[in-house]
Scaffold this motif. Structure first.
Motif, PDB file in Angstrom:
ATOM      1  N   PRO A  52      51.738-123.510 190.514  1.00 25.71           N
ATOM      2  CA  PRO A  52      52.477-123.935 189.104  1.00 25.71           C
ATOM      3  C   PRO A  52      53.608-121.881 189.158  1.00 25.71           C
ATOM      4  O   PRO A  52      53.219-120.975 189.159  1.00 25.71           O
ATOM      5  N   ALA A  53      54.466-122.090 188.398  1.00 21.04           N
ATOM      6  CA  ALA A  53      55.521-121.494 187.339  1.00 21.04           C
ATOM      7  C   ALA A  53      56.797-121.762 186.659  1.00 21.04           C
ATOM      8  O   ALA A  53      56.615-122.821 186.012  1.00 21.04           O
ATOM      9  N   THR A  54      56.646-120.695 185.489  1.00 27.19           N
ATOM     10  CA  THR A  54      57.160-120.718 184.777  1.00 27.19           C
ATOM     11  C   THR A  54      57.895-120.373 184.537  1.00 27.19           C
ATOM     12  O   THR A  54      58.203-119.182 183.767  1.00 27.19           O
ATOM     13  N   TYR A  55      59.589-120.295 184.539  1.00 23.53           N
ATOM     14  CA  TYR A  55      60.465-119.873 183.710  1.00 23.53           C
ATOM     15  C   TYR A  55      60.594-119.223 182.508  1.00 23.53           C
ATOM     16  O   TYR A  55      60.225-119.781 181.790  1.00 23.53           O
ATOM     17  N   ALA A  56      60.495-117.728 182.573  1.00 20.43           N
ATOM     18  CA  ALA A  56      60.622-117.182 181.036  1.00 20.43           C
ATOM     19  C   ALA A  56      61.171-115.747 181.397  1.00 20.43           C
ATOM     20  O   ALA A  56      61.731-115.291 182.021  1.00 20.43           O
ATOM     21  N   ASP A  57      61.564-114.855 179.581  1.00 24.57           N
ATOM     22  CA  ASP A  57      62.107-114.361 179.814  1.00 24.57           C
ATOM     23  C   ASP A  57      60.823-113.124 178.805  1.00 24.57           C
ATOM     24  O   ASP A  57      60.300-114.020 177.486  1.00 24.57           O
ATOM     25  N   SER A  58      61.055-113.003 178.266  1.00 32.15           N
ATOM     26  CA  SER A  58      60.460-111.555 177.071  1.00 32.15           C
ATOM     27  C   SER A  58      60.871-110.804 176.572  1.00 32.15           C
ATOM     28  O   SER A  58      62.124-110.174 176.446  1.00 32.15           O
ATOM     29  N   HIS A  59      61.366-110.993 174.481  1.00 36.56           N
ATOM     30  CA  HIS A  59      61.484-110.069 173.630  1.00 36.56           C
ATOM     31  C   HIS A  59      60.555-108.622 174.001  1.00 36.56           C
ATOM     32  O   HIS A  59      59.284-108.476 173.967  1.00 36.56           O
ATOM     33  N   SER A  60      60.748-107.623 174.057  1.00 38.82           N
ATOM     34  CA  SER A  60      60.231-106.401 175.144  1.00 38.82           C
ATOM     35  C   SER A  60      60.589-104.976 173.539  1.00 38.82           C
ATOM     36  O   SER A  60      62.213-105.283 173.711  1.00 38.82           O
ATOM     37  N   LEU A  61      60.025-104.751 173.495  1.00 34.95           N
ATOM     38  CA  LEU A  61      60.347-102.952 172.478  1.00 34.95           C
ATOM     39  C   LEU A  61      60.514-101.507 173.890  1.00 34.95           C
ATOM     40  O   LEU A  61      59.974-101.307 174.644  1.00 34.95           O
ATOM     41  N   VAL A  62      61.466-101.225 173.970  1.00 36.69           N
ATOM     42  CA  VAL A  62      62.100 -99.832 174.519  1.00 36.69           C
ATOM     43  C   VAL A  62      62.795 -99.013 174.250  1.00 36.69           C
ATOM     44  O   VAL A  62      62.958 -98.882 172.248  1.00 36.69           O
ATOM     45  N   LEU A  63      62.224 -98.071 174.466  1.00 33.48           N
ATOM     46  CA  LEU A  63      62.983 -96.516 173.951  1.00 33.48           C
ATOM     47  C   LEU A  63      64.374 -96.071 174.695  1.00 33.48           C
ATOM     48  O   LEU A  63      64.098 -95.925 175.524  1.00 33.48           O
ATOM     49  N   PRO A  64      65.672 -96.739 173.473  1.00 31.60           N
ATOM     50  CA  PRO A  64      67.045 -96.395 173.991  1.00 31.60           C
ATOM     51  C   PRO A  64      66.915 -94.519 173.911  1.00 31.60           C
ATOM     52  O   PRO A  64      66.129 -93.497 173.428  1.00 31.60           O
ATOM     53  N   HIS A  65      67.495 -94.000 175.705  1.00 26.30           N
ATOM     54  CA  HIS A  65      67.224 -92.565 175.567  1.00 26.30           C
ATOM     55  C   HIS A  65      68.014 -91.918 173.919  1.00 26.30           C
ATOM     56  O   HIS A  65      68.991 -92.258 173.794  1.00 26.30           O
TER      57      HIS A  65
ATOM     58  N   ALA B 240      70.052 -92.631 170.803  1.00 23.02           N
ATOM     59  CA  ALA B 240      70.340 -94.034 170.076  1.00 23.02           C
ATOM     60  C   ALA B 240      69.406 -94.254 168.449  1.00 23.02           C
ATOM     61  O   ALA B 240      68.458 -93.536 168.668  1.00 23.02           O
ATOM     62  N   PRO B 241      68.781 -95.679 168.431  1.00 21.69           N
ATOM     63  CA  PRO B 241      68.132 -95.496 167.688  1.00 21.69           C
ATOM     64  C   PRO B 241      66.245 -95.519 168.467  1.00 21.69           C
ATOM     65  O   PRO B 241      66.701 -95.170 169.660  1.00 21.69           O
ATOM     66  N   GLU B 242      65.384 -94.321 167.311  1.00 20.84           N
ATOM     67  CA  GLU B 242      64.293 -94.293 168.223  1.00 20.84           C
ATOM     68  C   GLU B 242      63.563 -95.785 168.582  1.00 20.84           C
ATOM     69  O   GLU B 242      63.353 -95.516 169.681  1.00 20.84           O
ATOM     70  N   VAL B 243      63.907 -96.740 168.976  1.00 22.83           N
ATOM     71  CA  VAL B 243      63.954 -97.879 168.894  1.00 22.83           C
ATOM     72  C   VAL B 243      63.857 -99.765 169.004  1.00 22.83           C
ATOM     73  O   VAL B 243      65.292 -99.312 168.234  1.00 22.83           O
ATOM     74  N   ALA B 244      64.421-100.445 170.029  1.00 26.22           N
ATOM     75  CA  ALA B 244      65.158-101.272 170.020  1.00 26.22           C
ATOM     76  C   ALA B 244      64.366-102.228 171.228  1.00 26.22           C
ATOM     77  O   ALA B 244      63.211-102.831 171.302  1.00 26.22           O
ATOM     78  N   VAL B 245      65.091-103.462 170.868  1.00 23.67           N
ATOM     79  CA  VAL B 245      64.458-105.848 171.313  1.00 23.67           C
ATOM     80  C   VAL B 245      65.313-105.124 172.352  1.00 23.67           C
ATOM     81  O   VAL B 245      66.713-105.579 172.340  1.00 23.67           O
ATOM     82  N   MET B 246      64.977-105.338 173.831  1.00 22.37           N
ATOM     83  CA  MET B 246      66.060-105.896 174.566  1.00 22.37           C
ATOM     84  C   MET B 246      64.922-106.938 175.496  1.00 22.37           C
ATOM     85  O   MET B 246      64.322-107.473 175.263  1.00 22.37           O
ATOM     86  N   HIS B 247      66.095-108.349 176.492  1.00 23.63           N
ATOM     87  CA  HIS B 247      65.449-108.998 176.935  1.00 23.63           C
ATOM     88  C   HIS B 247      64.549-108.060 178.295  1.00 23.63           C
ATOM     89  O   HIS B 247      65.371-107.380 178.911  1.00 23.63           O
ATOM     90  N   ALA B 248      63.367-108.338 178.577  1.00 29.54           N
ATOM     91  CA  ALA B 248      62.763-108.086 179.683  1.00 29.54           C
ATOM     92  C   ALA B 248      63.841-108.170 180.949  1.00 29.54           C
ATOM     93  O   ALA B 248      63.820-106.896 181.788  1.00 29.54           O
TER      94      ALA B 248
END
Length: 443
Positions: free
Chosen positions: A308-321, A93-101
């Motif tokens: 108080p609550a707000t639906y969200a997601d995050s662009h996150s950085l991961v280490l693909p295996h 895999a690449p060294e790093v990638a973006v995933m939705h959390a």
């Protein structure tokens, strides 16, 4: 002849071997400058987000001579996540990638991601104290940190300040009145209808399961409950919160407060041309509305059920295996992620809430409007229930959308929708995660 018995994990591996060359042909590693370590970086950011990310990468590449970040941009949604799974399964895999959390929990059981090492993150000035609680906690899977959040992109309420002022729903400081119950919110919307002569609220939902789910789960969580989807178990759902949320959505989508026939594009068009006073949308639409020249402000969706609550997601950085990660490249990956977060003020300008607290807490961010007016969403984020089948771009929201849309537009059948939803989730929970070798059944 009998067919060989294959596990789902073996099928995924076969897909990698048989289709990998074609699927990943456009993603083959490219070599950076000869005197630098090249870091392959996959992401799915396009449009304005893609332009901003390209500018950030240029800045990082130009600021040092140790490593060079080589981005590969792949198609959003299922194509991206399929290729990322294939790459992680093969260990190349690449060294790093973006995933939705929200997608990370589904990839951890299959060994498709490597965890981040807390000690190494601390060496580049990243630890729990540099993130809000919800973002950090959502990044922990099975006691380990599997993603580093870059942002939060919550579902919020934008409003036209001119229309809202005429409707008498602004406070003395120019911000919109925040009703504390469904009835009071409906009354606020009716005051706006008196000004627009049409609809008060733009909410695009037809054929859009993601939009329906974002609003529904915001309202559901405001009841003080979160759903739980345990592997191999049954869904934990609060019946009253479910039904109440649908009832309010149906009251809003009544043809007067909001159109009964609005899809995503028509909702954007309605608000951007000043036909409505309110807009339920994601923060990613902020550049569009700023570009339209509207008298604009934004805030979290009012707390209508007490919590108080707000639906969200995050662009996150991961280490693909990776089977054999290069030590030098891995070290520079930590440095790259740190630099990306520290330079993410421009990410805030695009509408997202940066995950890196020193930016959000800075005087410069306080002056960034309307972004600063919904920054409090970071403390009340609600992500999808953790499961292998949930998350941004997953088919789950399409299936749920069909259930929610029919009852929201009909104005009844809420209890039936609850049972249909519970049945859908439980049927999926009874199936194994297709990328988990320990839970995969024989097929």
């Amino acid at each position: 002849m009998r067919r060989p018995i294959l596990s789902r994990r073996q099928l995924l591996g076969g897909a990698l071997a048989g289709a990998g060359a074609a699927a990943l042909a456009g993603c083959a590693p490219n070599v950076g400058p000869a005197d630098r370590t090249t870091l392959q970086f996959w992401h799915l950011l396009s449009g304005g987000d893609g332009i901003t990310m390209a500018e950030l990468l240029d800045g990082i590449n130009d600021s040092q001579d140790d490593f060079f970040v080589r981005p590969t941009v792949l198609a959003w949604g299922t194509p991206y996540y399929t290729k990322l799974a294939m790459a992680g399964s093969g260990g190349r895999a690449p060294e790093v990638a973006v995933m939705h959390a929200s997608r990370v929990p589904g990839y951890v059981p299959g060994g498709l991601l490597d965890p981040w090492e807390l000690d190494r993150l601390a060496e580049v000035d990243l630890d729990e104290s540099t993130f809000t609680g919800p973002m950090w906690e959502n990044s922990i899977v099975n006691g380990q940190l599997y993603s580093v959040p870059l942002d939060a992109h919550p579902f919020i309420m934008m409003y036209n300040t001119d229309i809202c002022e005429q409707a008498g729903v602004l406070e003395s400081d120019g911000t919109i009145t925040r009703p504390d119950s469904p009835d009071r919110f409906v009354e606020l919307c009716e005051s706006i209808v008196d000004v627009t002569g049409g609809n008060a609220l733009s909410f695009g939902f037809l054929g859009d399961g993601a939009q329906l789910w974002r609003l529904f789960y915001t309202l559901y969580a405001q009841h003080g409950h979160l759903m739980e989807f345990p592997d191999g178990g049954e869904a934990v759902i609060d019946d009253d919160a479910f039904v109440n949320s649908l009832e309010l959505m149906s009251r809003l989508v009544d043809g007067t407060i909001a159109s009964t026939r609005a899809d995503y594009d028509s909702a954007v068009a309605g608000f951007s041309t000043g036909q409505t006073g309110l807009f339920f949308t994601g923060v990613w639409e902020l550049p569009t509305m700023v570009g339209a020249g509207l008298p604009l402000d934004a805030t979290t969706i009012p707390t209508l059920y007490g919590t108080p609550a707000t639906y969200a997601d995050s662009h996150s950085l991961v280490l693909p295996h990776q089977l054999d990660p290069d030590p030098e490249a891995r070290e520079h990956t930590y440095e790259f992620v740190s630099e990306l977060l520290k330079s993410s003020f421009s990410w805030a300008e695009a509408g997202h809430i940066p995950a890196y607290l020193p930016i959000v807490d800075s005087p410069e961010y306080d002056e960034l409007l309307p972004q600063a007016n919904y920054a409090d969403a970071a403390d009340q984020l609600v992500y999808d229930p953790a499961a292998w089948f949930t998350g941004s771009g997953a088919n789950f929201t399409n299936d749920v959308g069909q259930i929610l849309q029919s009852t929201v537009t009909a104005g009844d059948g809420f209890e039936g929708a609850l049972e249909d939803f519970r049945s859908l989730v439980n049927s999926i929970l009874a199936s194994p995660n297709p990328v988990d070798p320990e839970g995969a059944e024989q097929v």
